[in-house]
Design a protein around this motif. Structure first.
Motif, short mmCIF file in Angstrom:
data_model
loop_
_atom_site.label_atom_id
_atom_site.label_comp_id
_atom_site.label_asym_id
_atom_site.label_seq_id
_atom_site.Cartn_x
_atom_site.Cartn_y
_atom_site.Cartn_z
N GLY A 1 -0.35 -4.52 2.90
CA GLY A 1 -0.76 -3.28 3.51
C GLY A 1 0.33 -2.67 4.67
O GLY A 1 0.92 -1.66 4.57
N GLU B 1 0.84 -1.12 -0.07
CA GLU B 1 0.01 -0.42 0.23
C GLU B 1 0.96 1.31 -0.04
O GLU B 1 0.71 2.23 -0.71
N ASN B 2 1.87 1.35 1.07
CA ASN B 2 2.68 2.67 1.25
C ASN B 2 4.54 2.07 1.23
O ASN B 2 4.81 3.35 1.60
#
Ligand SMILES: [Mg+2]
Ligand SMILES: [Mg+2]
Lengths: 189, 364
Positions: B353, B299-300
């Motif tokens: 995630g 995700e990041n």
């Protein structure tokens, strides 16, 4: 059974919550109207705090980030676990107790400093642009860790007008309660 | 020696395995072939064509017939008659391909991302009847509520959520069965991000579509009005080989370099501490001398494998998902060598995630 997976026995068992604390410098924003926003000398910033015997190199964000723009938040996600082992780190526990009863230099607050880090180091010097304070006592009373709490940042001159906010997390409630209990028992006995 | 010559799977971040401490495991007489991470779940396929799953299971995304969290790799026994070839985890669903060329799906299905013609979630793998052995699928990908299958012939099929045009349809919000996405040229690579998607043509062009915000489509502002259809990303001169889409960012591997664009507030673009967002594809200069063979986005966060089997990670460092330490974490704004793998050859990496999995063998 060929389905079986093998997990090597883990070498380290995790420390009890009462024997460590974790400080995270999450993010930083300045208010659009704050003077620092139009100060061209402030190009990038980092954040530091002091903790007893730890060298600053371990308690300052490892990078400086570009100064946040109006409405922007910059993210360090800098977390550090501090060992508070009851045997090996007795002095750190004693230090935290003096903080709890407000007899430390910052009167019971963990102080964070926002520092301007000039890009061309020869020309300018690092300069403190603001401070944020986290009071430990309420955490002892509530027994709750602090998760992503916004602290006011105040400038060096005017301690009354916030210039921005610093988001921090502190997992220390279990350690603070254990330390307070053992130190006050010591006092009474 | 701790790790056998056949290697181990290393876990980082919030995996649910080993109480989220950095850990590792291996198979007794088997090796991992593909790894995939969803938002909070993980899947592994092995050389013996088995599927192992663990992690969160609120939507039945582990396909084990229940919805309880599983904290160690568990074989999906119901698939034993099938030979599982590879797996793709979406945010909360899972797709697999079998040796017979069939695609199965399990987990969340609120937008029809399971491709079963409805929006009812499943906690066991169900056959997507659309695909037959004639489709010769070579890649699966899954996003937040989207799914994709790419064939050897370069045909791309997508299904699920289209609220932002992330499966390339103009006027509908979602579709519960696979539909073909075409630009009239064969496609060689697909990646579904959280709310955007990207593919590469066999000619080496990059196309993006889906949520237009924060530069993650790599398109100039005037093209964003058409974000619901795949559009060619200008500004990458050489041939594109792979693309990986994360939550708000996109990472592109070309013959010569790695380009990134989109959101980089946590460092996931690897472009340093001054670029927190860009819609213009930018080369990561700090690794220009490295030969990168694989790119992967959580995700990041982002992971890169070099041709020599080294691992670089950057982006959101929370929970230790970058594999850079035991308990002190920080965001990384440039690709950072995972020094714990210097004595290993990294073969596979998957980012989710808040976690990352790595398959590596000792350097002999
Ligand atoms: Mg310094
Ligand atoms: Mg995250």
């Amino acid at each position: 059974d060929s389905d079986e997976i093998v997990t090597p026995v883990s070498q380290k068992c995790p420390k009890a919550d009462s024997e460590k604390m974790c400080i995270e410098i999450v993010s930083l924003a300045f208010y659009p109207e704050a003077e620092v926003m139009c100060d061209e000398n402030v190009e990038q910033v980092y954040v530091e705090y002091r903790f007893y015997d730890l060298p600053l190199s371990e308690t300052e964000t490892p990078v400086s980030l570009r100064k946040p723009r109006a409405g922007e938040e910059i993210y360090f996600h800098f977390s550090k676990v501090i060992d508070l082992d009851p045997v090996e780190q007795k002095e750190r526990r004693q230090f935290l107790f003096t903080m709890l009863i407000g007899e430390d230099p910052e009167q019971g607050h963990l102080k964070f400093t926002v520092v301007s880090d000039p890009i061309e180091e020869e020309k300018k010097e690092c300069q403190e642009v603001g401070y944020a304070y986290l009071e430990l006592w309420p955490m002892l009373v509530s027994g709750r860790d602090i998760l992503e709490q916004d602290l006011d940042i105040v400038g060096p001159e005017d301690q009354a007008t916030p210039i921005g906010k610093l988001k921090v997390s502190l997992q220390a409630a279990a350690a603070l309660q254990a330390i307070y209990k053992e130190m006050t028992e010591d006092l009474c006995s | 020696k701790m790790v056998p010559d056949s290697g181990a799977v290393f876990t980082f971040g919030k995996t649910k395995f080993a109480e989220n401490m950095p850990s590792k495991f291996w198979f007794k007489r088997d090796i991992p072939i593909s790894l995939s991470c969803g938002d909070e779940h993980t899947a592994i396929t092995t050389g013996n064509n088995k599927l192992f799953m663990f992690g969160s299971n609120n939507w039945g995304q582990l396909g084990l017939g229940s919805k309880s969290t599983v904290n160690k790799p568990t074989c999906v026994k119901a698939l034993k008659p099938e030979k599982v070839k590879f797996v793709a985890c979406g945010r909360n669903h899972t797709l697999i391909l079998t040796g017979g060329g069939q695609v199965y799906a399990t987990g969340g299905n609120n937008e029809g991302q399971l491709g079963l013609g409805d929006t009812d979630e499943r906690s066991a793998f169900h056959l997507i009847s659309f695909f037959t052995s004639q489709h010769k699928i070579k890649q699966l990908s899954a996003g937040s509520n989207t799914s994709a299958a790419l064939t050897e012939d370069g045909e791309l099929f997508m299904w699920g959520d289209n609220s932002e045009g992330q499966i390339g349809l103009q006027n509908i919000t979602n579709i519960c069965v696979p539909h073909q996405v075409t630009i009239g040229k064969p496609i060689s690579w697909i990646s579904c991000g959280y709310y955007h998607s990207a593919f590469v043509t066999t000619e080496g062009e990059l196309y993006t579509f889906g949520e237009p915000e924060s530069g993650k489509l790599g398109l100039p502002p005037k093209l964003l009005v058409n974000h619901k259809v795949p559009q060619l990303v200008p500004g990458i001169s050489e041939k594109v080989i792979q693309v990986a889409c994360g939550g708000g960012h996109t990472v592109v591997l070309t013959e010569k370099a790695v380009y990134t664009f989109g959101l980089g507030q946590f460092g996931q673009l690897g472009l340093g501490t001054f670029t927190f967002e860009t819609s213009e594809p930018k080369v990561i200069e700090s690794i220009k001398d490295k030969k990168i063979s694989h790119v992967c986005c959580g995700e990041n966060h982002t992971a890169l494998i070099t041709e020599s089997g080294l691992l670089y990670t950057f982006g959101d460092g929370r929970h230790g998902k970058l594999g850079l330490g035991m308990e002190n974490f920080t965001n990384q704004f440039v690709p950072t060598l995972c020094s714990s793998f210097l004595k290993y050859i990294v073969h596979l990496v998957a980012c989710g995630g808040c976690h990352m999995l790595v398959f590596a063998t000792p350097r002999l």
